[in-house]
Design an enzyme around this catalytic site. Structure first.
Site, PDB file in Angstrom:
ATOM      1  N   SER A  50       0.823   4.540   0.513  1.00  0.00           N
ATOM      2  CA  SER A  50      -0.174   4.838  -0.856  1.00  0.00           C
ATOM      3  C   SER A  50      -0.630   3.576  -1.267  1.00  0.00           C
ATOM      4  O   SER A  50      -1.850   4.383  -1.943  1.00  0.00           O
ATOM      5  CB  SER A  50       0.497   5.337  -2.207  1.00  0.00           C
ATOM      6  OG  SER A  50       1.800   3.976  -1.945  1.00  0.00           O
TER       7      SER A  50
ATOM      8  N   ASP B  85       4.570  -0.426 -12.535  1.00  0.00           N
ATOM      9  CA  ASP B  85       4.339  -0.516 -11.315  1.00  0.00           C
ATOM     10  C   ASP B  85       3.289  -1.268 -10.984  1.00  0.00           C
ATOM     11  O   ASP B  85       2.754  -1.555 -11.838  1.00  0.00           O
ATOM     12  CB  ASP B  85       3.672   1.181 -10.995  1.00  0.00           C
ATOM     13  CG  ASP B  85       2.793   1.391  -9.749  1.00  0.00           C
ATOM     14  OD1 ASP B  85       3.061   0.114  -8.860  1.00  0.00           O
ATOM     15  OD2 ASP B  85       1.768   1.863  -9.401  1.00  0.00           O
TER      16      ASP B  85
ATOM     17  N   HIS C  89       1.023  -1.230  -6.945  1.00  0.00           N
ATOM     18  CA  HIS C  89      -0.661   0.030  -6.754  1.00  0.00           C
ATOM     19  C   HIS C  89      -1.602  -0.542  -7.659  1.00  0.00           C
ATOM     20  O   HIS C  89      -1.260  -2.185  -8.314  1.00  0.00           O
ATOM     21  CB  HIS C  89      -0.652   1.347  -7.121  1.00  0.00           C
ATOM     22  CG  HIS C  89       0.380   1.719  -6.172  1.00  0.00           C
ATOM     23  ND1 HIS C  89       2.213   2.441  -6.561  1.00  0.00           N
ATOM     24  CD2 HIS C  89       0.274   2.149  -4.859  1.00  0.00           C
ATOM     25  CE1 HIS C  89       2.158   2.758  -5.501  1.00  0.00           C
ATOM     26  NE2 HIS C  89       1.282   2.819  -4.399  1.00  0.00           N
TER      27      HIS C  89
END
Length: 563
Positions: A279, A530, A533
């Site tokens: 990802s 998160d 990312h």
């Protein structure tokens, strides 16, 4: 009258004697000049006279080779040393610098040889030792001068104010740099007075420098790019601060240009760039699409196997293929391990993306974070390790998840550099650091409230990140030694610079839900977030500035070489 006649006769009789004396004197003088000229032309002192009469600069024969201590211990070598930098050394007119006009010198030397005959052979033996003395003296002098220039020109605050994690990383990088000469950082042109041609081909170390605030802001916004994954759309998800978008990376030795979409498409004309990985690879691909979207809106040509975006103006294709571990994966039951648990065959590359490799011109590989997830590690069809799963009974485990990551990197890169039909460029993006503080991603780790880069000198070492990086670089190093095809392999070494960017993650701003929790609760626990990312726009855009620079060096260099 008698006296007058006698005087005239005596005067007349003396003329032949005086004339004879003059002729003899002139003859002796001519012999002396001839003899003296022969001596001057035949011995070492005659090099000055030879240079005057024949236009031959004897110092042009000196093959001066100097070693200049560059940044981070990197050495920049002059001509005559293969496998190192080909940056030309500066020359100063009127000095004893190296002359490279060999064609003109060759014809002039031939004329001298025809004139001097066997005399020059006698001179060369004597001059040879003198040339060596001159070379040793001038070499040391030039080395001192270049060191002085480099030390006086280099900004010193980066070395003292920006200490990055070291541990074993520096030694690993040194080994890598010594092996892959294509990746050797070269002395930046501004540090020395090199000519235009050398400046075009000169490179600098892109991965040591500092973050600086750029008031111009990002190239795009979350409103000008429609392909941002919602979890990375930090502004759209309500993040109140925006300064994290303005910090840009500046290498210590040169400027990293802002991303130029037109330049990128021109360099990639008729080519395909593929992002392969997890990802985080998707995160980088979307960043590149957003940057290019400001120049041209692409056509979506994706299918069930991969995402594909086509830029018609220059026939450029941007592709993404999912590959969590970059190696072959099965889910069938194996021995005591039930069906559904991922079995990673660490010695076999992922055939899903490898089947498309011959159609790619540039491949950016991204992996690492999935090795923290549940999986079984296999070598030669034998279980050698497990992650978040009990090992088989009576079977000792040989590797852990970090070692498994290093093996997977070596396997996937070896597949690229040995593929018989791949001649493109592979870019390995170094391990992307996360910033979970106080725990892991699933155990209360947090990056809430980070609004700027970590200050110089305040970076805390992350042992897990450093070890993952070291294993990755070691796998890269081993794959380089196995290369047999004509492809290129580069390491995009972003781990250290991005260790400072704890402010660039979404944190708790992962969704547009207006009722989401963004602050710690009464018990002090942080909300789910998160810290892996990257926000878009944000620090991840720098990765594509680096990709553009790597591509520019590769493709513009080839274009210049073909001209």
């Amino acid at each position: 009258m008698a006296l007058g006649s006698s005087k005239d006769y005596a005067s007349t009789s003396n003329y032949p004697r005086a004339l004879s004396s003059i002729i003899i004197s002139v003859g002796l003088l001519a012999v002396f000049i001839t003899f003296a000229s022969w001596i001057l032309l035949s011995y070492p002192i005659g090099t000055v006279v030879q240079s005057y009469f024949y236009g031959v600069d004897q110092t042009s024969d000196l093959d001066l080779t100097v070693s200049v201590e560059g940044v981070n211990g990197t050495q920049v070598h002059g001509e005559g040393r293969s496998g190192f930098s080909d940056t030309e050394l500066p020359k100063s007119e009127g000095t004893t610098g190296v002359s490279r006009n060999q064609d003109a010198e060759g014809s002039q030397k031939q004329d001298v040889q025809d004139t001097e005959g066997s005399q020059k052979q006698d001179v060369q033996d004597t001059e040879g030792s003198q040339k060596q003395d001159v070379q040793d003296t001038e070499g040391s002098q030039k080395q001192d001068v270049f060191k002085s220039i480099a030390n006086d020109t280099m900004p010193t605050e980066h070395a003292t104010e920006n200490p990055l994690p070291t541990e074993n990383k520096d030694s690993t990088k040194s080994d890598l740099d010594n092996t892959t000469s294509a990746d050797l950082p070269k002395l930046e042109p501004s540090l020395v007075n090199v000519d235009t041609k050398a400046s075009v081909n000169a490179e600098c170390d892109l991965y040591h420098g500092e973050w600086f605030y750029d008031p111009a802001g990002p190239v795009y916004t979350n409103n000008s790019c429609p392909v941002i994954t919602q979890m990375q759309n930090c502004q759209g998800n309500g993040r109140p601060d925006k300064e994290y978008e303005n910090w840009r990376w500046r290498p210590a030795q040169c400027e990293l240009p802002r991303f130029n979409g037109t330049k990128f498409l021109e360099l990639m004309r008729g080519k395909t760039l593929a992002f392969v990985g997890d990802s985080v690879a998707r995160n980088q691909m979307e960043s590149l699409l957003c940057l290019l979207w400001q120049v041209e809106v692409p056509k979506n040509r994706g299918n069930r196997h991969m995402q594909r975006w086509f830029f018609r103006s220059k026939s450029v294709m941007i592709t993404r293929i999912w590959s969590s571990w970059l190696v072959h994966q099965t889910s069938e039951a194996f021995g005591e391990i039930r069906e559904g648990v991922a079995k990673l065959h660490l010695d076999v590359s992922d055939e899903i993306f490898m089947q498309y490799v011959p159609t790619f011109d540039v491949v950016v590989l991204s992996s690492g974070h999935w090795f923290a997830k549940q999986s079984i590690y296999m070598l030669n069809n034998e279980i050698v390790g497990t992650q978040l799963w009990p090992p088989p009974k009576r079977q000792p485990m040989k590797i852990n998840n970090i070692e498994a990551f290093g093996i997977s990197v070596e396997t996937s890169l070896t597949a690229m550099v040995t593929h018989p039909n791949f001649t493109g460029l592979t870019i390995l993006r170094a391990y992307s650091p996360d910033h979970y503080e106080g725990g892991a991603w699933n155990s209360g780790g947090s990056c809430t409230g980070k609004v700027g880069p970590i200050l110089p000198g305040q970076l805390l070492k992350n042992a897990y990140t450093n070890t993952m990086y070291e294993k990755q670089v070691r796998g890269f190093h081993r794959a380089v030694k196995k290369q047999v095809n004509r492809s290129k392999l580069k390491l995009m070494d972003i781990t250290e610079p991005f260790s400072y960017r704890h402010d660039g993650h979404p944190g708790p701003y992962r969704s547009p839900d207006p009722n989401k929790i963004t602050k710690r609760g009464p018990d002090g626990k942080p909300p789910p977030q998160d810290c892996l990312h990257w926000c878009m726009p944000g620090p991840v855009d720098t990765w594509n500035e680096l990709v553009l620079e790597i591509i520019r060096r590769e493709f513009e260099g080839n274009q210049n070489a073909s001209v």
